[in-house]
Design an enzyme around this catalytic site. Structure first.
Site, short mmCIF file in Angstrom:
data_model
loop_
_atom_site.label_atom_id
_atom_site.label_comp_id
_atom_site.label_asym_id
_atom_site.label_seq_id
_atom_site.Cartn_x
_atom_site.Cartn_y
_atom_site.Cartn_z
CG ASP A 289 14.74 49.41 -5.00
OD1 ASP A 289 15.22 49.66 -6.31
OD2 ASP A 289 15.75 49.56 -3.95
NE ARG B 15 19.42 47.76 -4.65
CZ ARG B 15 18.59 47.73 -5.48
NH1 ARG B 15 17.72 48.64 -6.23
NH2 ARG B 15 17.87 46.69 -5.04
CG HIS C 278 14.72 54.59 -6.34
ND1 HIS C 278 13.96 53.74 -5.00
CD2 HIS C 278 15.50 53.95 -6.67
CE1 HIS C 278 14.26 52.19 -5.22
NE2 HIS C 278 15.95 53.14 -6.45
C1 SIN Z 1 18.46 52.17 -7.80
O1 SIN Z 1 17.60 51.69 -8.96
O2 SIN Z 1 18.75 51.08 -7.15
C2 SIN Z 1 19.33 52.26 -8.75
C3 SIN Z 1 19.76 54.13 -8.45
C4 SIN Z 1 20.61 54.92 -8.89
O3 SIN Z 1 21.53 54.09 -9.64
O4 SIN Z 1 20.81 56.33 -8.40
#
Ligand code: SIN
Length: 287
Positions: free
Chosen positions: A105, A278, A263
């Site tokens: 991120d 989030r 991720h």
């Molecule tokens: C993100 O990259 O913050 C999203 C991750 C997700 O929705 O699993």
């Protein structure tokens, strides 16, 4: 392992642990916080099940770890700008989902995020899992020669591909319609430099710190020159043995360390609803 009444169960060989015995709707005692914090550092991503938290409780938990970020391109909730509503509705185009590619991120910030805490409000019966990859493992398994080369190198990052000129066509395209409020703008072109190998400020371990979404090139190299080596690193970084995969349920929470992980939100739930909140904890300048 158990400490402060909290049980930590590893979910895969490379990274990831489920934390049992903690209720995040309550303020954590100092010993509970220490146990959760240690599990976060030890496992890079930690998971909680069966939680019911309000936006305020989500924010309070995040603030135990640091200041919270307000994302410059993905809109927050009207009354809680620190919370991004990660949302895909059944009517949204099948081809896209927020976070649907390997990334870390906001590495386009001078001080990228420490971590992100994602809370599942509504999830499809199947599909919509998230994968995580361990960037310590990615670094440690490179040859000594490549480690030595990368150790002295710097990479240029920007939000261009996701939210700038390179992303504009994608957002304009009706096919990419999404229920999330995401803007693009010239400010996404700003370029920021980070070391290719960063030392984690808390564990002291070295990890690979380039990612497919936001790394543009190596400093002093053209994009064309950079791409073959970056491609090698991106593919190496997410070898199956460096990853884990999280199956969401309503009330699940994942808290990942952006300083040492990648991720990927898997986009395999077309025609179904997935709704998550989030918060993103601010980090420091990579060294
Ligand atoms: C993100 O990259 O913050 C999203 C991750 C997700 O929705 O699993």
């Amino acid at each position: 392992m158990e400490s402060a009444g909290i049980e930590v169960k590893q979910v895969a060989g490379a990274l990831g642990a489920e934390i049992h015995g903690v209720d995040l709707s309550q303020s954590l005692s100092n010993s509970e916080f220490d146990a959760v914090h240690q599990a976060f550092l030890d496992h890079q991503v930690i998971f909680f099940r069966d939680q019911t938290i309000t936006p305020e409780q989500h924010i309070e938990f995040g603030r135990r770890f640091g200041e919270l970020d307000v994302h410059p391109f993905a809109a927050g909730l009207d009354d809680h700008p620190e919370i991004i509503h990660v949302l895909k509705e059944p009517k949204d185009h099948s081809g896209r989902t927020f976070g649907g590619g390997w990334h870390t991120d906001v590495t386009f910030y001078e001080k990228p995020a420490l971590g992100s805490i994602l809370y599942a409000l509504d999830v499809p019966e199947s599909g919509g899992d998230t994968q995580f990859a361990n960037m310590y493992a990615a670094y440690e398994t490179l040859s000594d020669g490549l480690k030595e080369t990368l150790d002295g190198m710097t990479a240029v990052h920007s939000a261009s591909r996701a939210y700038g000129e390179r992303g504009r066509a994608m957002h304009r395209d009706k096919e990419s319609y999404s229920s999330m409020k995401v803007r693009t703008g010239p400010d996404a072109e700003t370029e920021i430099e980070h070391p290719v190998i960063r030392t984690h400020p808390e564990t002291g371990r070295k990890g690979l710190f380039v990612n497919r979404a936001f790394t543009v090139r190596f400093k002093g190299w053209t994009e064309a020159e950079s791409m073959p080596l970056l491609e090698y690193l991106y593919n190496h970084a997410v070898r199956p043995e460096f990853t884990c995969r999280f199956r969401w349920e309503k009330g699940s929470i994942a808290f990942w360390d952006n300083r040492c992980t990648h991720h990927f939100a898997i986009n395999d739930y077309h025609g179904k609803r997935r709704s998550m909140h989030r918060v993103t904890v601010c980090g420091d300048r990579p060294v």
